[in-house]
Design an enzyme around this catalytic site. Structure first.
Site, mmCIF file in Angstrom:
data_model
loop_
_atom_site.group_PDB
_atom_site.id
_atom_site.type_symbol
_atom_site.label_atom_id
_atom_site.label_comp_id
_atom_site.label_asym_id
_atom_site.label_seq_id
_atom_site.Cartn_x
_atom_site.Cartn_y
_atom_site.Cartn_z
ATOM 1 N N CYS A 240 -0.501 2.432 1.029
ATOM 2 C CA CYS A 240 -0.349 3.165 2.289
ATOM 3 C C CYS A 240 -0.296 2.246 3.508
ATOM 4 C CB CYS A 240 -1.491 4.164 2.435
ATOM 5 S SG CYS A 240 -1.617 5.254 1.013
ATOM 6 N N PHE B 51 -4.570 1.915 -0.962
ATOM 7 C CA PHE B 51 -5.239 1.735 -2.247
ATOM 8 C C PHE B 51 -5.190 0.239 -2.593
ATOM 9 C CE2 PHE B 51 -4.458 6.213 -4.248
ATOM 10 C CZ PHE B 51 -5.340 6.765 -3.344
#
Lengths: 99, 406
Positions: free
Chosen positions: B161, B394
């Site tokens: 992300c 992540f």
């Protein structure tokens, strides 16, 4: 039942986004800017969506062929002539090339 | 190596709020979510998303090109075209070897899904020949290069992300090293695919507020329950300020800091104390030659998961004695995964150029464990000289960008 030429022209316009006005029976592939990847996609779509048999040796198709010549090559590759369609045309005697 | 400032001279945006930067910005100012029911997710636990419905790839790119591009590539190419137009650049005129492309991308590919379906339905002969060149994450950069005749470095980066933000950090380095004169940098993702929705939901990362999608993405709110999947792309034109001034093009803002860190803590969760992201914020501030008290605004990662928002709030509370006003664009746009960091970077630049902070949607009751000044309900205007944009992925991968007003 659509002819092989109809299927080729339809796939080029609807699947590969070529201008319908530019896609005619006498148009050559290279005039449509159809490169080797787009040609592979054309053949795969004909095979997968229209049950057209595309044998490996059909790789002889190249950009200098007209759509009519390509359709004739594909028709010759089918196990038997589709009902209601003309007998396969020899692409060489018809003015095309298979090399 | 140069320390010359890095200018942002072009912005291209494809988002669920609009197919261009101007439309997206106006929609952001309304402060309401664009999430809606998504028929393509029928049968899944989560049946809503933020799709870029106004983006018509065939219209934007022409069917003769769009047919062979995956959706994340289509959006990247369209955003790149917008960005160079905004930057008054002409690909015919530039030296292509001095231009680079860096795009944050992931593995969310509709083309690969088609191939899997053919394989599992017993029709391997139907696997489209274009699957690999359509679906590979590097092809966002590859097709942008092809479309705009860019012959310098071209690459995709993947930090989950944070990918879109990391791409800008890499671009900054290419410019400072003198490798390129111009870099198109950004991110793109089509994360609303059913496979992505199914997988993220199994991680319990997504909001399950299916009865009211527009209220589902609620960063920092006490009743938040996860993020909403989105899609989109942002591409920014970066160049050394001296280069931009020499060609008399307007500068939107400067990228004055770009820092990346890794939590090395957990596959998906941030460090609870926010120390990994706090370190990235401090590094970016220091790179800009500033102190924390000089920062006027924070564009938060703000996913609306319970863990992220707490960790991010703690990071901000650690770095700033009094954290500056915060906004969380994912409340409006959902989470475009690898595109999000670049989209939010573009919005941060627009925040500085408009001197206006767009509001956070759906913040009705601030989580009592979060002590932040979150801009909500209406835009807030003020003197905004500096802004930080946070992106956390992540893998514990954090990238923080710091922009200063032009």
């Amino acid at each position: 039942m659509p002819s092989m030429l109809d299927l080729v022209m339809e796939t080029l316009t609807q699947h590969i986004g070529r201008d319908p006005e530019a896609v005619t029976p006498s148009t050559r592939l290279d005039q449509l800017d159809v490169d080797s990847l787009a040609l592979l996609e054309l053949l795969c779509t004909l095979e997968d969506e229209h049950n057209v048999r595309v044998p490996d040796e059909i790789g002889d198709i190249h950009g200098g062929l007209t759509l009519t010549e390509i359709a004739d090559l594909l028709e010759r590759a089918q196990p038997e002539a589709l009902p209601g369609q003309q007998a396969p045309v020899d692409p060489v005697t018809a003015g095309g090339s298979v090399t | 190596m140069t320390t010359d400032a890095i200018a942002v001279t072009g912005i291209g945006l494809i988002t669920p709020a609009g197919p261009d930067a101007a439309t997206t910005w106006q929609r952001m100012l309304l402060g309401t979510s664009v999430a809606a029911s998504d028929p393509e997710l029928a049968g899944l636990r989560v049946t809503f998303s933020c799709r870029a419905r106004e983006f018509d790839a065939d219209a934007a790119l022409g069917r003769a090109l769009s047919w062979r591009l995956d959706r994340f590539v289509q959006m990247a190419v369209a955003a790149a075209r917008q960005a160079i137009t905004d930057a008054r650049l002409d690909p015919v005129a530039w030296d292509p070897a001095r231009v680079g492309v860096v795009v944050g991308a992931s593995a969310n590919s509709e083309g690969m899904g088609v191939a899997w379906n053919k394989l599992h339905s017993g029709r391997p002969q139907g696997i489209p020949p274009m699957t690999i060149p359509r679906a590979s994450p590097n092809m966002a950069a590859g097709e942008v290069s092809l479309d705009l005749n860019i012959q310098g470095p071209g690459m995709s980066v993947s930090t989950a992300c944070a990918s879109g933000a990391t791409a800008l950090a890499v671009a900054r380095d290419l410019l400072r090293a003198g490798t390129c004169d111009i870099v198109l940098a950004g991110g793109s993702d089509s994360a609303t695919l059913p496979i992505a929705a199914g997988c993220f939901d199994k991680l319990r990362a997504l909001s399950r507020r299916t009865s009211e999608p527009h209220a589902a993405s609620r960063p920092f709110d006490a009743d938040r329950d996860g993020f909403v999947l989105g899609e989109g792309a942002a591409m920014l034109v970066l160049e050394r300020a001296q280069h931009a001034r020499a060609r008399h093009t307007p500068i939107h803002a400067y990228l004055a800091g770009a820092a990346s860190t890794c939590d090395a803590y957990h596959p998906t969760a941030s460090r609870p104390d926010g120390s990994g992201s706090a370190r990235a914020i401090r590094l970016a501030v220091a790179q800009a030659g500033l102190a924390p008290e000089d920062i006027d605004h924070v564009n938060a990662h703000g996913t609306a998961t319970r863990l992220n928002d707490l960790s991010e709030a703690r990071a901000l509370g650690t770095v700033f004695r009094t954290p500056p006003p915060v906004t969380a664009p994912k409340s409006v746009l959902g989470h475009a995964i690898s595109g999000a960091g670049a989209i939010e970077a573009a919005l941060t630049v627009l925040t500085l150029s408009h001197q206006t902070i767009p509001p956070t949607a759906n913040l009705d009751r601030l989580d009592p464990d979060i002590d932040l000044d979150v801009v909500t309900k209406v835009p807030r205007q003020g003197r905004l000289r500096t802004a930080v944009s946070n992106s956390f992925g992540f893998g514990g991968q954090n990238t923080v960008l710091l922009f200063t007003a032009a």
